[in-house]
Scaffold this motif. Sequence first.
Motif, PDB file in Angstrom:
ATOM      1  N   GLN A 318       0.826  -1.221   0.169  1.00  0.00           N
ATOM      2  CA  GLN A 318       0.161  -0.065   0.011  1.00  0.00           C
ATOM      3  C   GLN A 318       0.690   1.275  -0.110  1.00  0.00           C
ATOM      4  OE1 GLN A 318      -2.372  -0.723   3.294  1.00  0.00           O
ATOM      5  NE2 GLN A 318      -3.610  -2.071   2.207  1.00  0.00           N
ATOM      6  N   ALA A 319       1.831   1.254   0.825  1.00  0.00           N
ATOM      7  CA  ALA A 319       2.875   2.345   0.705  1.00  0.00           C
ATOM      8  C   ALA A 319       3.638   2.514  -0.782  1.00  0.00           C
ATOM      9  CB  ALA A 319       3.916   2.320   1.834  1.00  0.00           C
ATOM     10  N   ILE A 320       3.873   1.291  -1.386  1.00  0.00           N
ATOM     11  CA  ILE A 320       4.562   1.419  -2.861  1.00  0.00           C
ATOM     12  C   ILE A 320       3.499   1.841  -3.571  1.00  0.00           C
ATOM     13  CG2 ILE A 320       5.436   0.021  -4.648  1.00  0.00           C
ATOM     14  CD1 ILE A 320       7.470   0.762  -2.186  1.00  0.00           C
ATOM     15  N   ASN A 321       2.236   1.547  -3.295  1.00  0.00           N
ATOM     16  CA  ASN A 321       1.136   1.988  -4.435  1.00  0.00           C
ATOM     17  C   ASN A 321       0.909   3.824  -4.255  1.00  0.00           C
ATOM     18  OD1 ASN A 321      -1.120   1.877  -5.909  1.00  0.00           O
ATOM     19  ND2 ASN A 321      -2.521   2.144  -4.323  1.00  0.00           N
ATOM     20  N   SER A 322       1.292   4.258  -2.904  1.00  0.00           N
ATOM     21  CA  SER A 322       1.163   5.761  -2.792  1.00  0.00           C
ATOM     22  C   SER A 322       2.452   6.164  -3.818  1.00  0.00           C
ATOM     23  CB  SER A 322       1.477   6.001  -1.385  1.00  0.00           C
ATOM     24  OG  SER A 322       0.325   5.804  -0.606  1.00  0.00           O
ATOM     25  N   PHE A 323       3.575   5.536  -3.603  1.00  0.00           N
ATOM     26  CA  PHE A 323       4.619   6.096  -4.605  1.00  0.00           C
ATOM     27  C   PHE A 323       4.285   5.964  -6.057  1.00  0.00           C
ATOM     28  CE2 PHE A 323       8.647   4.516  -6.986  1.00  0.00           C
ATOM     29  CZ  PHE A 323       9.350   5.545  -6.717  1.00  0.00           C
ATOM     30  N   LEU A 324       3.666   4.824  -6.607  1.00  0.00           N
ATOM     31  CA  LEU A 324       3.458   4.602  -7.817  1.00  0.00           C
ATOM     32  C   LEU A 324       2.384   5.708  -8.100  1.00  0.00           C
ATOM     33  CD1 LEU A 324       2.847   0.817  -7.913  1.00  0.00           C
ATOM     34  CD2 LEU A 324       4.957   2.145  -8.629  1.00  0.00           C
ATOM     35  N   ASN A 325       1.482   6.119  -7.377  1.00  0.00           N
ATOM     36  CA  ASN A 325       0.456   7.235  -7.610  1.00  0.00           C
ATOM     37  C   ASN A 325       0.976   8.712  -7.902  1.00  0.00           C
ATOM     38  OD1 ASN A 325      -1.660   5.366  -7.719  1.00  0.00           O
ATOM     39  ND2 ASN A 325      -2.076   5.767  -5.667  1.00  0.00           N
ATOM     40  N   LEU A 326       2.285   8.733  -7.566  1.00  0.00           N
ATOM     41  CA  LEU A 326       3.013   9.896  -7.920  1.00  0.00           C
ATOM     42  C   LEU A 326       3.170   9.873  -9.427  1.00  0.00           C
ATOM     43  CD1 LEU A 326       5.493  10.243  -4.631  1.00  0.00           C
ATOM     44  CD2 LEU A 326       3.260  11.280  -5.041  1.00  0.00           C
ATOM     45  N   THR A 327       3.207   8.968  -9.990  1.00  0.00           N
ATOM     46  CA  THR A 327       3.305   9.144 -11.633  1.00  0.00           C
ATOM     47  C   THR A 327       2.078   8.135 -11.852  1.00  0.00           C
ATOM     48  OG1 THR A 327       4.684   6.977 -11.191  1.00  0.00           O
ATOM     49  CG2 THR A 327       5.988   9.015 -11.785  1.00  0.00           C
ATOM     50  N   ASP A 344      -5.225   0.093 -10.804  1.00  0.00           N
ATOM     51  CA  ASP A 344      -6.644  -0.159 -10.236  1.00  0.00           C
ATOM     52  C   ASP A 344      -6.588   0.730  -9.136  1.00  0.00           C
ATOM     53  OD1 ASP A 344      -8.709  -1.141  -8.637  1.00  0.00           O
ATOM     54  OD2 ASP A 344      -8.057  -3.280  -8.199  1.00  0.00           O
ATOM     55  N   PRO A 345      -7.556   1.776  -9.182  1.00  0.00           N
ATOM     56  CA  PRO A 345      -7.738   2.864  -8.465  1.00  0.00           C
ATOM     57  C   PRO A 345      -8.215   2.688  -7.008  1.00  0.00           C
ATOM     58  CG  PRO A 345      -9.645   3.082  -9.970  1.00  0.00           C
ATOM     59  CD  PRO A 345      -8.555   1.896 -10.462  1.00  0.00           C
ATOM     60  N   ALA A 346      -8.775   1.195  -6.876  1.00  0.00           N
ATOM     61  CA  ALA A 346      -9.308   0.850  -5.642  1.00  0.00           C
ATOM     62  C   ALA A 346      -8.494   0.419  -4.748  1.00  0.00           C
ATOM     63  CB  ALA A 346     -10.321  -0.310  -6.035  1.00  0.00           C
ATOM     64  N   VAL A 347      -6.931   0.184  -4.990  1.00  0.00           N
ATOM     65  CA  VAL A 347      -6.236  -0.462  -4.200  1.00  0.00           C
ATOM     66  C   VAL A 347      -5.819   0.783  -3.276  1.00  0.00           C
ATOM     67  CG1 VAL A 347      -3.634  -0.989  -3.956  1.00  0.00           C
ATOM     68  CG2 VAL A 347      -5.101  -1.857  -5.983  1.00  0.00           C
ATOM     69  N   LYS A 348      -5.654   0.598  -1.849  1.00  0.00           N
ATOM     70  CA  LYS A 348      -5.568   1.620  -1.010  1.00  0.00           C
ATOM     71  C   LYS A 348      -4.076   2.014  -1.026  1.00  0.00           C
ATOM     72  CE  LYS A 348      -8.496  -0.451   2.572  1.00  0.00           C
ATOM     73  NZ  LYS A 348      -8.658  -0.981   3.932  1.00  0.00           N
ATOM     74  N   GLN A 349      -3.915   3.424  -0.489  1.00  0.00           N
ATOM     75  CA  GLN A 349      -2.648   3.958  -0.481  1.00  0.00           C
ATOM     76  C   GLN A 349      -2.037   3.858   1.027  1.00  0.00           C
ATOM     77  OE1 GLN A 349      -1.705   7.488  -2.851  1.00  0.00           O
ATOM     78  NE2 GLN A 349      -3.806   7.379  -3.450  1.00  0.00           N
ATOM     79  N   GLY A 350      -0.900   3.712   0.991  1.00  0.00           N
ATOM     80  CA  GLY A 350      -0.355   3.615   2.462  1.00  0.00           C
ATOM     81  C   GLY A 350       0.275   4.847   2.753  1.00  0.00           C
ATOM     82  N   ASP A 351       1.127   4.644   3.916  1.00  0.00           N
ATOM     83  CA  ASP A 351       1.788   6.008   4.493  1.00  0.00           C
ATOM     84  C   ASP A 351       3.273   5.924   3.821  1.00  0.00           C
ATOM     85  OD1 ASP A 351       3.025   8.120   5.782  1.00  0.00           O
ATOM     86  OD2 ASP A 351       2.294   7.605   7.941  1.00  0.00           O
ATOM     87  N   LEU A 352       3.491   6.634   2.663  1.00  0.00           N
ATOM     88  CA  LEU A 352       4.979   6.426   2.024  1.00  0.00           C
ATOM     89  C   LEU A 352       5.834   7.258   2.884  1.00  0.00           C
ATOM     90  CD1 LEU A 352       6.641   5.729  -0.267  1.00  0.00           C
ATOM     91  CD2 LEU A 352       5.591   7.786  -1.491  1.00  0.00           C
ATOM     92  N   GLU A 353       5.500   8.318   3.531  1.00  0.00           N
ATOM     93  CA  GLU A 353       6.492   9.187   4.517  1.00  0.00           C
ATOM     94  C   GLU A 353       7.060   8.504   5.421  1.00  0.00           C
ATOM     95  OE1 GLU A 353       6.256  13.442   6.599  1.00  0.00           O
ATOM     96  OE2 GLU A 353       4.623  12.974   5.344  1.00  0.00           O
ATOM     97  N   ARG A 354       6.384   7.309   5.850  1.00  0.00           N
ATOM     98  CA  ARG A 354       6.801   6.795   7.093  1.00  0.00           C
ATOM     99  C   ARG A 354       7.250   5.185   6.737  1.00  0.00           C
ATOM    100  NH1 ARG A 354       5.339   8.303  12.086  1.00  0.00           N
ATOM    101  NH2 ARG A 354       3.866   9.984  12.182  1.00  0.00           N
ATOM    102  N   PHE A 355       7.370   4.985   5.477  1.00  0.00           N
ATOM    103  CA  PHE A 355       7.941   3.838   4.855  1.00  0.00           C
ATOM    104  C   PHE A 355       9.363   3.816   5.047  1.00  0.00           C
ATOM    105  CE2 PHE A 355       8.809   0.858   1.211  1.00  0.00           C
ATOM    106  CZ  PHE A 355       8.221  -0.364   1.738  1.00  0.00           C
ATOM    107  N   ARG A 356      10.053   2.396   4.894  1.00  0.00           N
ATOM    108  CA  ARG A 356      11.403   2.389   5.276  1.00  0.00           C
ATOM    109  C   ARG A 356      12.154   3.114   4.017  1.00  0.00           C
ATOM    110  NH1 ARG A 356       9.550  -2.932   4.163  1.00  0.00           N
ATOM    111  NH2 ARG A 356      10.439  -3.903   2.130  1.00  0.00           N
ATOM    112  N   LEU A 357      13.178   3.381   4.471  1.00  0.00           N
ATOM    113  CA  LEU A 357      14.268   4.197   3.520  1.00  0.00           C
ATOM    114  C   LEU A 357      15.359   3.430   2.987  1.00  0.00           C
ATOM    115  CD1 LEU A 357      14.619   7.467   5.474  1.00  0.00           C
ATOM    116  CD2 LEU A 357      13.097   7.010   3.479  1.00  0.00           C
ATOM    117  N   SER A 358      15.282   1.953   3.249  1.00  0.00           N
ATOM    118  CA  SER A 358      16.301   1.101   2.821  1.00  0.00           C
ATOM    119  C   SER A 358      15.688  -0.226   2.357  1.00  0.00           C
ATOM    120  CB  SER A 358      17.615   0.959   3.416  1.00  0.00           C
ATOM    121  OG  SER A 358      17.409   0.426   4.675  1.00  0.00           O
ATOM    122  N   HIS A 359      16.434  -1.120   1.596  1.00  0.00           N
ATOM    123  CA  HIS A 359      15.930  -2.383   1.546  1.00  0.00           C
ATOM    124  C   HIS A 359      16.979  -3.343   0.783  1.00  0.00           C
ATOM    125  CE1 HIS A 359      12.994  -5.286  -0.092  1.00  0.00           C
ATOM    126  NE2 HIS A 359      13.654  -5.660  -0.984  1.00  0.00           N
TER     127      HIS A 359
END
Length: 690
Positions: A318-327, A344-359
């Motif tokens: 859901q956080a990544i979906n928020s990132f994708l919705n920026l484009t 799919d606009p029905a997919v929920k958006q998560g809290d990208l600002e609080r999402f981890r900064l590394s992977h």
Amino acid sequence: MTIPAGPAHHTSMGNTLFSSLATRHVPREHPRLLGPRSRLQALAKERPDAYRRTKEISARDITNGPHPGDPNADFGAQISVTSKLMSLSLVCAIEEDRSAGRTAIELVKQHYLDKPLPIGHVPFGHDCGVCGVVYDLCHEHWTEEERKRYHTFLIACRDNNVDEEMSPFHDGWWGYKNAGFIVALLAVMYETEKELFMLYNIDREFRTLCVDALKLAGDGGGYAEGFYVNYYMQDWLFACEAMRRCTGADYLAAAPEFYASRAIASAFEQYPGVRERGSRRPICVGDGRGRFFKVERDSALTANRMLVAHYRDDSDHQAINSFLNLTPHVGADENAWRELLWFDPAVKQGDLERFRLSHVSPGPGYVYARSSWKEDATYFFFKCGKRFTAHQHLDVGHFYIYKHDELASEGGHYVDFSGPHDSNYYLRTIAHNSVLVHDPSEIFSHVRAFTGPMGNDGGQAYPWPGTHFRHNGDAMDADAWRAHPELGDIAELLAFQDAGAFMYTAGDCTRSYSAKKLEWFTRQIVYIRPGTFVIFDRVKAKDPAFKKTWLLQAAKPPTGTAPHLVIDNGKGRLHVQTVLPASASVTLHQGDELYRYGGGHYPPRATYGPCAECRIEVSPSQPAAVDYFLHVLTATDASVPQVPRGSATVAGDRVTLTIGDATISFLTGSVGGSIDLGGKRTAFTSRIER
């Protein structure tokens, strides 16, 4: 021969494929690949703008694409055969438009059925899949003779390419071959006597070979082949969706180590900032041409949309979906059909600002980090992974740093897979941010089967010709890889931790080099947010006379005087400090000298967007068996004139660096150390913390 209806074509397992993953029979109705007609009609109503644009593309003419290396061309304004056929077929299915269907069928005949059969290292399966979509969505408009022609084409493509694209570590298995075959075979199910068994064989290969490869080389969502995953992932996920809709088989559930993290890793593989046509530029690991907008950016975006929809109940997705919705849209006009089907606009958006900064993706040995999820963030990537497939480079230890634009970059161009530039420069260590150890007697030969003059750059070894990994250095499958660790197990990602204020990672690059010249080379990196990178390398050569060289591929020629250099690129700046070795020899290779080394000259015959314009080489002033390289690289806005200077001491069993309010200690006898930051001392981990 047409297979009759009835239980003879079904199995006692209750599915058509004899597959342990399938749970139901393939529907007999068309359309079936993307669901029934009613679903497609509902999508057109739910996403009217995407459907309007899809319909507009269906009415436009196919164009001849520009040269793939032309950075001034507008690749987003083209109309490809694939997008034309997808758009026409969707209009046909949604509006029951016979004219659109017949136009699509005639184009299939013109561009595929009337052409020579595709054989060899070409996208023969993809061709079958595109035709298969037209076959399914426009099924009632095919004549019996046309159907037989397509059946013949499909089976001939399979029969004449049985020995092609056999390794699941390579993009060809997924994109050139089996994604399209799955779609095509599901489209013609019940119509010949061969499609059932062809599809069963692909399913068996996936379950017995590919899942193992994905878990091995794709743990964490990155994939060892690197950039090439962007070319085929959306096509493969389409095939997976068709399998799930038609048979109930969930291929994504078979390899969650990869698929459940793929969209997350892919988001971390995008540089910050929105670029041409509202797209994001992906990093390039291994072979690839992603330096300016082309349709693979839309493919990657669509693949991520498909994955976040599949894992829609997961908070990370859901956080990544928020990132994708920026484009929110595809970049190329022709790709509106992708939005229609999978945005799919029905997919929920998560809290990208609080999402981890590394992977971290341990399978390929990838580490990603950012300062934030803002568009002006500082970005970092590090690679220390094993060898699996042909499109990988000799680049263990390589890293990227980005601030507004690439600063620590990559050299060379992907011109010819096995041409003189690619074999001598682009894929070699000298074009990456790693270390050279020059043994004058070392011989490089038959790199990617190239038989022309071959330079000794002092880089990582290419030992595969004449072995089980063959001339391209690729394992056939996971079992073959495990059977030959001396060929594939060439590096180890040792550690990863993110404490918020800093991120630490470490890797052992030793086995990537010839054992005749190198005892050990380890790399440790501390990223102090928002923009300071401390890179400590321990290198021991077998012979003190073997010259060691630390490499930095500068996006633009630097200014300043060593040991303090500055790289400016657009609005970004990288301050480069060589702290160790003391009194280092620093040379800059640019212009006509950029592609020269060892008496050879290996310029590209074509260019494919911006690459490093200067190679910075740092070497000790005096020969020694053991050397320590310590660099501080600080990414800032171009307006920042200076940054804190680092100073180091070498005493006892450690090197200690003071930079700003941080003190960092690295052990000299092994990998490890600690950081004092913000009044707190933290020991570096010796494992991967996920």
